[in-house]
Motif scaffolding. Structure first.
Motif, PDB file in Angstrom:
ATOM      1  N   CYS A  66      27.214  31.467  -8.377  1.00 16.30           N
ATOM      2  CA  CYS A  66      25.878  30.939  -8.046  1.00 16.30           C
ATOM      3  C   CYS A  66      25.613  30.985  -6.548  1.00 16.30           C
ATOM      4  O   CYS A  66      26.528  30.819  -5.738  1.00 16.30           O
ATOM      5  N   CYS A  67      24.329  31.160  -6.203  1.00 15.83           N
ATOM      6  CA  CYS A  67      23.910  31.043  -4.810  1.00 15.83           C
ATOM      7  C   CYS A  67      23.777  29.561  -4.481  1.00 15.83           C
ATOM      8  O   CYS A  67      23.049  28.825  -5.150  1.00 15.83           O
ATOM      9  N   LEU A  68      24.512  29.097  -3.469  1.00 21.83           N
ATOM     10  CA  LEU A  68      24.505  27.674  -3.106  1.00 21.83           C
ATOM     11  C   LEU A  68      23.439  27.355  -2.067  1.00 21.83           C
ATOM     12  O   LEU A  68      22.816  26.306  -2.108  1.00 21.83           O
ATOM     13  N   LYS A  69      23.247  28.268  -1.126  1.00 16.56           N
ATOM     14  CA  LYS A  69      22.277  28.027  -0.050  1.00 16.56           C
ATOM     15  C   LYS A  69      21.675  29.329   0.439  1.00 16.56           C
ATOM     16  O   LYS A  69      22.342  30.366   0.478  1.00 16.56           O
ATOM     17  N   THR A  70      20.416  29.246   0.849  1.00 17.79           N
ATOM     18  CA  THR A  70      19.746  30.372   1.492  1.00 17.79           C
ATOM     19  C   THR A  70      19.264  29.915   2.858  1.00 17.79           C
ATOM     20  O   THR A  70      18.698  28.819   2.984  1.00 17.79           O
ATOM     21  N   TYR A  71      19.503  30.710   3.877  1.00 16.21           N
ATOM     22  CA  TYR A  71      19.090  30.377   5.244  1.00 16.21           C
ATOM     23  C   TYR A  71      18.067  31.421   5.693  1.00 16.21           C
ATOM     24  O   TYR A  71      18.346  32.621   5.666  1.00 16.21           O
ATOM     25  N   SER A  72      16.897  30.947   6.090  1.00 13.47           N
ATOM     26  CA  SER A  72      15.821  31.853   6.515  1.00 13.47           C
ATOM     27  C   SER A  72      15.518  31.626   7.989  1.00 13.47           C
ATOM     28  O   SER A  72      14.444  31.167   8.354  1.00 13.47           O
ATOM     29  N   CYS A  73      16.500  31.930   8.837  1.00 14.87           N
ATOM     30  CA  CYS A  73      16.351  31.642  10.269  1.00 14.87           C
ATOM     31  C   CYS A  73      15.991  32.884  11.076  1.00 14.87           C
ATOM     32  O   CYS A  73      15.897  32.836  12.296  1.00 14.87           O
ATOM     33  N   HIS A  74      15.776  34.025  10.395  1.00 13.91           N
ATOM     34  CA  HIS A  74      15.415  35.261  11.095  1.00 13.91           C
ATOM     35  C   HIS A  74      14.053  35.765  10.621  1.00 13.91           C
ATOM     36  O   HIS A  74      13.676  35.547   9.469  1.00 13.91           O
ATOM     37  N   SER A  75      13.355  36.455  11.520  1.00 17.40           N
ATOM     38  CA  SER A  75      12.035  36.986  11.170  1.00 17.40           C
ATOM     39  C   SER A  75      12.084  38.467  10.803  1.00 17.40           C
ATOM     40  O   SER A  75      11.080  39.044  10.405  1.00 17.40           O
ATOM     41  N   CYS A  76      13.276  39.080  10.940  1.00 17.57           N
ATOM     42  CA  CYS A  76      13.474  40.488  10.536  1.00 17.57           C
ATOM     43  C   CYS A  76      14.822  40.592   9.828  1.00 17.57           C
ATOM     44  O   CYS A  76      15.512  39.589   9.652  1.00 17.57           O
ATOM     45  N   ALA A  77      15.182  41.820   9.461  1.00 20.86           N
ATOM     46  CA  ALA A  77      16.446  42.071   8.761  1.00 20.86           C
ATOM     47  C   ALA A  77      17.633  41.440   9.482  1.00 20.86           C
ATOM     48  O   ALA A  77      17.734  41.509  10.710  1.00 20.86           O
ATOM     49  N   VAL A  78      18.538  40.823   8.702  1.00 24.91           N
ATOM     50  CA  VAL A  78      19.780  40.274   9.268  1.00 24.91           C
ATOM     51  C   VAL A  78      20.853  41.353   9.135  1.00 24.91           C
ATOM     52  O   VAL A  78      21.243  41.725   8.031  1.00 24.91           O
ATOM     53  N   THR A 102      24.173  28.629  12.794  1.00 19.69           N
ATOM     54  CA  THR A 102      23.596  27.711  11.815  1.00 19.69           C
ATOM     55  C   THR A 102      24.665  26.794  11.243  1.00 19.69           C
ATOM     56  O   THR A 102      25.764  27.258  10.912  1.00 19.69           O
ATOM     57  N   ASP A 103      24.342  25.515  11.108  1.00 19.77           N
ATOM     58  CA  ASP A 103      25.223  24.561  10.441  1.00 19.77           C
ATOM     59  C   ASP A 103      25.145  24.821   8.934  1.00 19.77           C
ATOM     60  O   ASP A 103      24.061  24.779   8.346  1.00 19.77           O
ATOM     61  N   VAL A 104      26.289  25.092   8.312  1.00 21.59           N
ATOM     62  CA  VAL A 104      26.308  25.472   6.895  1.00 21.59           C
ATOM     63  C   VAL A 104      25.739  24.362   6.015  1.00 21.59           C
ATOM     64  O   VAL A 104      24.961  24.606   5.100  1.00 21.59           O
ATOM     65  N   GLU A 105      26.129  23.109   6.302  1.00 18.05           N
ATOM     66  CA  GLU A 105      25.698  21.968   5.471  1.00 18.05           C
ATOM     67  C   GLU A 105      24.206  21.691   5.589  1.00 18.05           C
ATOM     68  O   GLU A 105      23.497  21.581   4.596  1.00 18.05           O
ATOM     69  N   THR A 106      23.718  21.557   6.826  1.00 17.19           N
ATOM     70  CA  THR A 106      22.340  21.099   7.044  1.00 17.19           C
ATOM     71  C   THR A 106      21.343  22.241   7.160  1.00 17.19           C
ATOM     72  O   THR A 106      20.140  22.041   6.979  1.00 17.19           O
ATOM     73  N   GLY A 107      21.844  23.453   7.488  1.00 17.40           N
ATOM     74  CA  GLY A 107      20.933  24.575   7.700  1.00 17.40           C
ATOM     75  C   GLY A 107      20.249  24.553   9.056  1.00 17.40           C
ATOM     76  O   GLY A 107      19.415  25.398   9.359  1.00 17.40           O
ATOM     77  N   LYS A 108      20.614  23.563   9.897  1.00 13.81           N
ATOM     78  CA  LYS A 108      19.986  23.455  11.231  1.00 13.81           C
ATOM     79  C   LYS A 108      20.613  24.449  12.206  1.00 13.81           C
ATOM     80  O   LYS A 108      21.782  24.799  12.095  1.00 13.81           O
ATOM     81  N   GLN A 109      19.805  24.861  13.202  1.00 18.47           N
ATOM     82  CA  GLN A 109      20.303  25.772  14.234  1.00 18.47           C
ATOM     83  C   GLN A 109      21.051  24.971  15.294  1.00 18.47           C
ATOM     84  O   GLN A 109      20.477  24.103  15.942  1.00 18.47           O
TER      85      GLN A 109
END
Length: 327
Positions: A66-78, A102-109
């Motif tokens: 399963c996917c546990l988390k998704t992080y959308s912190c970029h505006s173009c391809a990662v 990025t903090d894995v738990e909180t998703g914060k930068q």
């Protein structure tokens, strides 16, 4: 993960070629550029993926798929992503020229910085966990310190792009593979650097006229492998003067312009690589013969990586955005 626990205290056993598909994971809507198992053994059920769809994802790739988390912190391809050595953070860089931690738990930068170039390669220092190297569409590779969010050192080469970065053991030296190939010369294709002084040690390592999209280090011996756009992997000494082994070439798979990754199994007996035709090739490291091929994907398979703890568990990803787990 309960599956990993029994293996934590054991010495890694022999790697066998995986035969069956365990999980098929397809939540990405664009090509997957990179996958990496969490380096902390107790958390190594976690798999990180970076995609052209501008996202990073963390998966439970051992127990549930399963996917546990998704992080959308970029505006173009990662394009590049790495677990921090402690497993609590993710370093990523992409075509938006932005570096994120990025903090894995909180998703914060924890830290974010704009660079002057699109990023295509990131690597943490093997012994100094707060320092990493960053390269991309630029003649410069930069060493950053997470604690100060500042550039420590700049490594300047007369090239246009860094394709991959590989630290040699202890981290005193590192290699960069570049796009510097012309009709008359192939020097600077792989450059060796002194990490502390930023001096070039050698740019005369590889003389074939092919770029090398990825580099990988043997886990036990002082050698490294370069994936080449000549549809073969070349073997080199990881000690100066980094001579190529002319007796061994790993060939049979196809690269065809894709950034196809390669790596050794944790016991060092197998060399595994993706292929532009979607297959995964397993080579015997010592004989350089193909042991088996796995028809893994319909589109180009750009990464295949063995689990660091569970013997023979393999993750693969492709240009269609699919990730598969094999055993």
């Amino acid at each position: 993960s309960e599956l990993i626990k029994p293996y934590l205290g054991l010495k890694y056993k022999l790697t066998e070629v995986p035969k069956s598909l365990i999980f098929y994971m397809s939540k990405h809507s664009g090509p997957v550029n990179e996958i990496q198992w969490c380096p902390v053994r107790e958390q190594s059920h976690l798999l990180l993926s970076a995609s052209m769809d501008k996202t990073l994802k963390v998966w439970d790739a051992v127990d549930s798929g399963c996917c546990l988390k998704t992080y959308s912190c970029h505006s173009c391809a990662v394009r590049a992503a790495q677990w921090s050595p402690c497993g609590r953070r993710i370093l990523s860089g992409g075509f938006d020229s932005t570096l994120n931690l990025t903090d894995v738990e909180t998703g914060k930068q924890i830290f974010s910085s704009k660079t002057e170039f699109r990023i295509s390669a990131l690597k943490f220092h093997p012994t100094e966990s707060n320092i990493f190297l960053c390269g991309g569409f630029s003649p410069e590779v930069k060493a950053w310190d997470i604690r100060t969010s500042k550039v420590l050192r700049v490594y300047k080469a007369a090239v246009q792009q860094t394709l991959d970065i590989l630290f040699l053991p202890e981290g005193r030296e590192f290699l960069t593979s570049t796009d510097a190939v012309s009709r008359d010369s192939a020097d600077r294709t792989i450059i060796a650097w002194d990490f502390q002084s930023a001096a070039k040690i050698s740019n005369q390592i590889f003389h074939e006229r092919y770029t090398c999209p990825s580099l990988t280090l043997h886990p036990k011996e002082s050698v490294f492998v370069a994936q080449t756009n000549g549809n073969y992997m070349a073997l080199f000494s990881a000690q100066r003067p980094y001579r190529i082994n002319k007796k061994k070439r790993y060939e049979g798979h196809k690269v065809e312009g894709f950034a196809v990754g390669c790596e050794f199994s944790p016991d060092g007996t197998l060399l595994v690589t993706g292929s532009s035709d979607g297959k995964v090739f397993f080579y015997n490291y010592h004989t350089s013969r193909i042991i088996r091929t796995l028809s893994a994907h319909r589109e180009a398979c750009v990464s295949a990586t063995f689990h660091p703890v569970l013997p023979s568990l393999l993750a693969t990803c492709d240009w269609a955005g699919e990730i598969k787990i094999w055993q």
